[in-house]
Scaffold this motif. Structure first.
Motif, PDB file in Angstrom:
ATOM      1  N   ALA A  26      98.262 146.773 182.201  1.00  0.00           N
ATOM      2  CA  ALA A  26      98.184 146.753 180.754  1.00  0.00           C
ATOM      3  C   ALA A  26      96.725 146.784 180.037  1.00  0.00           C
ATOM      4  CB  ALA A  26      99.481 145.830 180.248  1.00  0.00           C
ATOM      5  N   PHE A  27      96.145 145.734 180.741  1.00  0.00           N
ATOM      6  CA  PHE A  27      94.817 145.455 180.048  1.00  0.00           C
ATOM      7  C   PHE A  27      94.080 146.747 180.241  1.00  0.00           C
ATOM      8  CE2 PHE A  27      90.231 144.188 180.983  1.00  0.00           C
ATOM      9  CZ  PHE A  27      90.083 143.606 179.839  1.00  0.00           C
ATOM     10  N   VAL A  28      94.016 147.358 181.495  1.00  0.00           N
ATOM     11  CA  VAL A  28      93.128 148.434 181.878  1.00  0.00           C
ATOM     12  C   VAL A  28      93.683 149.298 180.919  1.00  0.00           C
ATOM     13  CG1 VAL A  28      92.896 150.168 183.955  1.00  0.00           C
ATOM     14  CG2 VAL A  28      92.929 147.687 184.277  1.00  0.00           C
ATOM     15  N   GLU A  29      95.012 149.713 180.812  1.00  0.00           N
ATOM     16  CA  GLU A  29      95.396 151.034 179.858  1.00  0.00           C
ATOM     17  C   GLU A  29      94.731 150.858 178.599  1.00  0.00           C
ATOM     18  OE1 GLU A  29      99.548 152.797 178.289  1.00  0.00           O
ATOM     19  OE2 GLU A  29      99.601 151.830 180.332  1.00  0.00           O
ATOM     20  N   GLU A  30      94.851 149.541 177.915  1.00  0.00           N
ATOM     21  CA  GLU A  30      94.398 149.293 176.719  1.00  0.00           C
ATOM     22  C   GLU A  30      92.883 149.436 176.677  1.00  0.00           C
ATOM     23  OE1 GLU A  30      94.497 145.861 173.059  1.00  0.00           O
ATOM     24  OE2 GLU A  30      95.664 145.568 175.117  1.00  0.00           O
ATOM     25  N   MET A  31      92.037 149.014 177.631  1.00  0.00           N
ATOM     26  CA  MET A  31      90.517 149.519 177.693  1.00  0.00           C
ATOM     27  C   MET A  31      90.227 150.919 177.690  1.00  0.00           C
ATOM     28  SD  MET A  31      89.037 146.611 177.174  1.00  0.00           S
ATOM     29  CE  MET A  31      90.569 146.115 176.135  1.00  0.00           C
ATOM     30  N   LYS A  34      92.092 155.753 174.165  1.00  0.00           N
ATOM     31  CA  LYS A  34      91.468 156.568 173.312  1.00  0.00           C
ATOM     32  C   LYS A  34      91.121 156.133 171.717  1.00  0.00           C
ATOM     33  CE  LYS A  34      92.509 160.651 175.532  1.00  0.00           C
ATOM     34  NZ  LYS A  34      92.277 162.200 175.909  1.00  0.00           N
ATOM     35  N   SER A  35      91.829 155.072 171.361  1.00  0.00           N
ATOM     36  CA  SER A  35      91.677 154.618 170.022  1.00  0.00           C
ATOM     37  C   SER A  35      90.705 153.612 169.893  1.00  0.00           C
ATOM     38  CB  SER A  35      92.907 154.054 169.605  1.00  0.00           C
ATOM     39  OG  SER A  35      93.351 152.918 170.388  1.00  0.00           O
ATOM     40  N   PHE A  36      90.070 152.953 171.082  1.00  0.00           N
ATOM     41  CA  PHE A  36      89.337 152.021 171.208  1.00  0.00           C
ATOM     42  C   PHE A  36      89.765 150.504 170.740  1.00  0.00           C
ATOM     43  CE2 PHE A  36      86.740 155.807 171.607  1.00  0.00           C
ATOM     44  CZ  PHE A  36      86.012 155.724 172.719  1.00  0.00           C
ATOM     45  N   GLU A  37      90.964 150.510 170.448  1.00  0.00           N
ATOM     46  CA  GLU A  37      91.595 149.294 169.777  1.00  0.00           C
ATOM     47  C   GLU A  37      91.131 148.270 170.740  1.00  0.00           C
ATOM     48  OE1 GLU A  37      95.325 149.465 168.259  1.00  0.00           O
ATOM     49  OE2 GLU A  37      95.038 151.450 167.447  1.00  0.00           O
ATOM     50  N   GLY A  38      91.527 148.417 171.831  1.00  0.00           N
ATOM     51  CA  GLY A  38      91.628 147.122 173.116  1.00  0.00           C
ATOM     52  C   GLY A  38      90.002 146.685 173.057  1.00  0.00           C
ATOM     53  N   ILE A  39      89.132 147.789 173.146  1.00  0.00           N
ATOM     54  CA  ILE A  39      87.559 147.435 173.164  1.00  0.00           C
ATOM     55  C   ILE A  39      87.037 146.567 171.883  1.00  0.00           C
ATOM     56  CG2 ILE A  39      85.355 148.357 173.454  1.00  0.00           C
ATOM     57  CD1 ILE A  39      86.442 150.562 175.262  1.00  0.00           C
ATOM     58  N   GLN A  40      87.775 147.159 170.786  1.00  0.00           N
ATOM     59  CA  GLN A  40      87.532 146.312 169.743  1.00  0.00           C
ATOM     60  C   GLN A  40      87.901 144.964 169.574  1.00  0.00           C
ATOM     61  OE1 GLN A  40      85.529 147.845 167.084  1.00  0.00           O
ATOM     62  NE2 GLN A  40      85.770 145.512 166.094  1.00  0.00           N
TER      63      GLN A  40
END
Length: 71
Positions: A26-31, A34-40
């Motif tokens: 799930a973490f890898v998918e979020e990172m 395309k929305s960059f929300e995880g990175i943010q």
């Protein structure tokens, strides 16, 4: 000492990944989203924790940051 701590950290991460594959996926998918929300979110947390990290570094070098080696 720093290399040993880093190796221990890497082993702890690897162990967590092996014991929590669904959370890791799930973490890898979020990172990779395309929305960059995880990175943010990671960036925001890092900025919030940066002052604590700096204070810890100052303690370890007794306030003299000229001896701090960043590699």
């Amino acid at each position: 000492m720093a290399q040993r701590d880093f190796e221990k950290f890497k082993q702890e991460i690897k162990s967590w990944m092996e014991t929590h594959p669904d959370k890791y996926d799930a973490f890898v998918e979020e990172m990779n989203g395309k929305s960059f929300e995880g990175i943010q979110r990671v960036y925001t947390l890092a900025m919030r924790l940066a002052p604590q990290l700096m204070a810890k570094a100052k303690q370890q070098v007794h306030g003299d940051l000229s001896t701090l080696i960043i590699a």
